[in-house]
Design an enzyme around this catalytic site. Structure first.
Site, PDB file in Angstrom:
ATOM      1  N   ASP A 368       0.805  -1.192   0.065  1.00 40.94           N
ATOM      2  CA  ASP A 368       0.042   0.039  -0.036  1.00 40.94           C
ATOM      3  C   ASP A 368       0.949   1.220   0.109  1.00 40.94           C
ATOM      4  O   ASP A 368       1.981   1.086   0.544  1.00 40.94           O
ATOM      5  CB  ASP A 368      -0.985   0.089   1.140  1.00 40.94           C
ATOM      6  CG  ASP A 368      -1.609   1.273   1.255  1.00 40.94           C
ATOM      7  OD1 ASP A 368      -2.380   1.646   0.347  1.00 40.94           O
ATOM      8  OD2 ASP A 368      -1.480   1.986   2.491  1.00 40.94           O
ATOM      9  N   THR A 517      -2.813   1.570  -4.296  1.00 44.40           N
ATOM     10  CA  THR A 517      -3.193   2.540  -3.590  1.00 44.40           C
ATOM     11  C   THR A 517      -4.537   3.249  -4.184  1.00 44.40           C
ATOM     12  O   THR A 517      -4.917   3.366  -5.159  1.00 44.40           O
ATOM     13  CB  THR A 517      -2.508   3.830  -3.792  1.00 44.40           C
ATOM     14  OG1 THR A 517      -2.616   5.127  -3.029  1.00 44.40           O
ATOM     15  CG2 THR A 517      -2.035   4.268  -5.095  1.00 44.40           C
ATOM     16  N   ASP A 568      -7.079  -1.892   3.429  1.00 49.82           N
ATOM     17  CA  ASP A 568      -6.207  -2.733   3.052  1.00 49.82           C
ATOM     18  C   ASP A 568      -6.470  -4.105   3.584  1.00 49.82           C
ATOM     19  O   ASP A 568      -6.087  -5.105   3.178  1.00 49.82           O
ATOM     20  CB  ASP A 568      -4.652  -2.382   3.477  1.00 49.82           C
ATOM     21  CG  ASP A 568      -4.157  -1.087   3.139  1.00 49.82           C
ATOM     22  OD1 ASP A 568      -4.268  -0.917   1.611  1.00 49.82           O
ATOM     23  OD2 ASP A 568      -3.611  -0.607   3.628  1.00 49.82           O
TER      24      ASP A 568
END
Length: 680
Positions: A368, A517, A568
């Site tokens: 991430d 992202t 995430d």
């Protein structure tokens, strides 16, 4: 640009989510308590069992105390140990038989049942005294209880990810009914209800803004590193935070239909789907079970056929008792226990040992961006003043105007002024205008700092020189003095210095590096180009993060995911190995198999090294434990009897204990591994 941080009391966990988490976590914790309690009780009982055993006394060469009833101390205590301490293995063996999948439990069960029957027979005079295995039975059960206690403790984990997701919902919601406001639980909300979201409060359900404009912190859902301006007509999702002003939101989705519930389901499904891997020790135990059973049958037949039925009983029982590997029962749990302890001292917390085992085979690491490769907070990276204004003067005026604001961008500007040693003057008449910026009076000058909306409101044009900043996805703020633009500031999520080192070393190990992202493509590309990342996925929603991981897995890759946010969580759970940055959210930590206490991306390399070292010790111990059996069982069966050598029962039992010691000492070598990120 104001940002008001408010501390909330602990959030109420939605009933159905909490119930699921409690159920999932209860099983492991109860097993840990069960094996811990049984181990200590059985250890206490095993000491007199062994001490008063005639066979044990003859092996060690001491004089056993002689008093009435001494011969029945070991049988009585041994029977208690067998029925009480051996119960988990007996029931486990029944389960393996029903599933037709013999493994460690059945192997242990075979040994303790045979050992109990043989010992009881020897005590009542039915069998030869050589078959008095009370001390060995007690030792076997105690060691196996220790191994399973260690194993269950290393496996114990709760569904904290699911609990933490539910906890993102606020305790209460303010529902508008006519002209009055009533306080209700988010569970009581219905579609089309109108709710008020106060500054700093969380949105209780998915909805559409009807009144108010605010910067909304959506990082837990979208991964965006800075609050996003939301106005009437925009959608907001449950769990996000209105940072600066109040909103009126019309509820459009509740319960299972919310985005948060969708993430919850993704995490739950992925966790369940990755928990079915078969353990290496079970495979070895299954093979040893059939090996021991076959050896016992052949032993019995051969000794009966050569006319020695008494020897057939002794040899067969010896084979079955020795075949249960003390060392195999400790080979994996000991290594995992020491590895996880060593890891914790190195800032790596292992929640799932299957994740640790898998890390050595990882060939793709997905990072991430926000809070992982970057620091997760904006930093001032460039200053562009107009002619006649110095960079320090521009920064001083901007910092003065922003000094009373709590917005992340304001803090970044003030922090950079302090780092550069710029004197920040006192500001007066501070005003914050949502979606526009801030205005303040500095030394009698009106200073405004803001984005494009502020420029339009002031009726001035942006600086053309800073166009490339916007192309890179950076945040561009202009500074206006008395109606004239005097410069611009470039702010971007600060990339960690350690990220470049980590990625270079991952490439050196032929591991592909991927970045996912929720940020815009331009922002993601700027970071990827700076760090040399192989593959970029930008603007990714939570459900797409999980599916992107799945796509990589379909390509045959073993994928590790590194992240720190709620968005995430599904990807962390879907990945072969999920690694959460310890400073991240409880949800991310709960979804991951490994938690990195440090926010240094080089810690990923530490986990890879630990995985390789742990696997080496596991295989070494398994080979030693299984190898002992492969050699000792034939000897106990009497394969060398034709040349006059038969492995004595006592010697075989002592060698079995020695094998356990070797396994334990080999596992201790893991303590020498240096896991600090700086050593990578």
């Amino acid at each position: 640009m104001t940002h008001n941080d408010t501390d909330h009391d602990k959030h109420r966990v939605a009933h159905e989510h909490a119930e699921h988490g409690e159920h999932a976590g209860h099983d492991h914790s109860s097993h840990v308590a069960q094996f811990r309690r049984l181990f200590w009780v059985m250890l206490v009982l095993s000491l007199p069992t062994a001490f008063f055993s005639a066979m044990f006394a003859s092996i060690l060469g001491y004089a056993r105390p002689d008093f009435p009833g001494v011969d029945w101390i070991s049988p009585v205590l041994g029977t208690i140990i067998f029925l009480w301490g051996g119960k988990p293995f007996l029931t486990g063996a029944v389960s393996e038989l029903r599933a037709r999948r013999p493994g460690m439990m059945l192997l242990i069960d075979m040994a303790i049942v045979v050992g109990f029957v043989a010992s009881l027979g020897a005590s009542v005079g039915v069998f030869d005294h050589q078959l008095d295995f009370w001390w060995e039975l007690a030792l076997l059960i105690v060691i196996m209880l220790l191994g399973h206690w260690i194993e269950m403790r290393s496996l114990a984990q709760t569904s904290s990810a699911l609990d933490s997701l539910a906890a993102l919902l606020p305790d209460e919601a303010e529902r508008l009914v006519g002209d009055s406001v009533e306080i209700v639980s988010p569970d009581e909300l219905a579609v089309d209800d109108l709710v008020i979201v106060r500054p700093g409060a969380r949105v209780p359900a998915d909805g559409m803004i009807e009144e108010g404009t605010a910067d909304v912190d959506e990082s837990m859902v979208t991964g965006e590193s800075v609050p996003i301006s939301r106005a009437p007509g925009d959608r907001v999702v449950a769990g996000t935070v209105a940072t600066d002003t109040a909103l009126r939101v019309r509820v459009t989705a509740i319960g299972d239909d919310t985005a948060l519930a969708g993430i919850w389901k993704l995490v739950s499904d992925a966790q369940n789907s990755t928990s079915r891997a078969q353990r290496l020790a079970d495979k070895a135990a299954a093979l040893l079970f059939w090996f021991a059973l076959s050896a016992a049958v052949i032993t019995a037949l051969v000794w009966v056929l050569i006319g020695q039925p008494d020897a057939a009983v002794i040899r067969t029982v010896t084979v079955l008792v020795i075949a249960c590997p003390h060392a195999l029962g400790l080979a994996i749990p000991l290594v995992v226990s020491i590895a996880t302890e060593r890891a914790a001292r190195g800032g790596v917390l292992v929640r799932d040992r299957l994740a640790l085992e898998s890390m050595r085979t990882v060939d793709a690491v997905v990072f991430d961006k926000t809070g992982t490769l970057t620091r997760g907070e904006p930093a001032l990276s460039d200053v562009s003043p107009v002619e006649g204004v110095s960079a320090d003067d521009l920064l001083a005026l901007a910092a003065a105007a922003e000094s009373d604001s709590e917005h992340p961008l304001a803090r970044a500007i003030v922090r950079e002024a302090e780092l550069r040693g710029v004197a920040v003057r006192r500001a007066e008449d501070f005003r914050s205008e949502p979606a526009l910026g801030v205005t303040a009076s500095v030394d009698g000058m009106e200073i405004r700092v803001g984005g494009p909306a502020m420029l339009r409101d002031a009726g001035v044009e942006p600086l053309t020189a800073v166009g490339p900043w916007s192309d890179e996805g950076a945040i561009v703020l202009h500074v206006v003095r008395d109606g004239q633009v005097i410069g611009a500031l470039k702010l971007a999520d600060d990339v960690r210095e350690e990220s470049e080192i980590a990625i270079k070393k991952l490439h050196f190990r032929d591991i592909r590096v991927v970045m996912m992202t929720g940020d815009a493509q331009a922002v993601a590309d700027a970071v990827a180009n700076q760090l040399g990342i192989d593959e970029v996925h930008a603007g990714v929603l939570p459900e797409n993060k999980a599916s992107t991981i799945a796509e990589l897995q379909k390509q045959g890759r073993c994928v590790a995911m590194v992240g720190d946010g709620v968005n995430d969580a599904p990807a962390l759970a879907q990945a072969d190995v999920g690694l959460a940055i310890g400073a991240g959210t409880d949800v991310a930590i709960g979804s991951a198999g490994v938690i990195l206490a440090s926010d240094d991306p080089r810690s990923v390399l530490s986990v890879i090294d630990l995985s390789h070292a742990t696997y080496r010790k596991m295989t070494q111990n398994l080979w030693w434990a299984a190898g002992y059996n492969l050699i000792s069982v034939p000897l106990a069966a009497g394969v060398l009897a034709p040349i006059g050598f038969v492995l004595p029962v006592a010697v075989g039992a002592l060698l079995m204990s020695a094998s356990t010691v070797v396994v334990a000492l080999n596992a201790q070598l893991l303590r020498r591994l240096d896991l600090s990120p700086e050593s990578r």
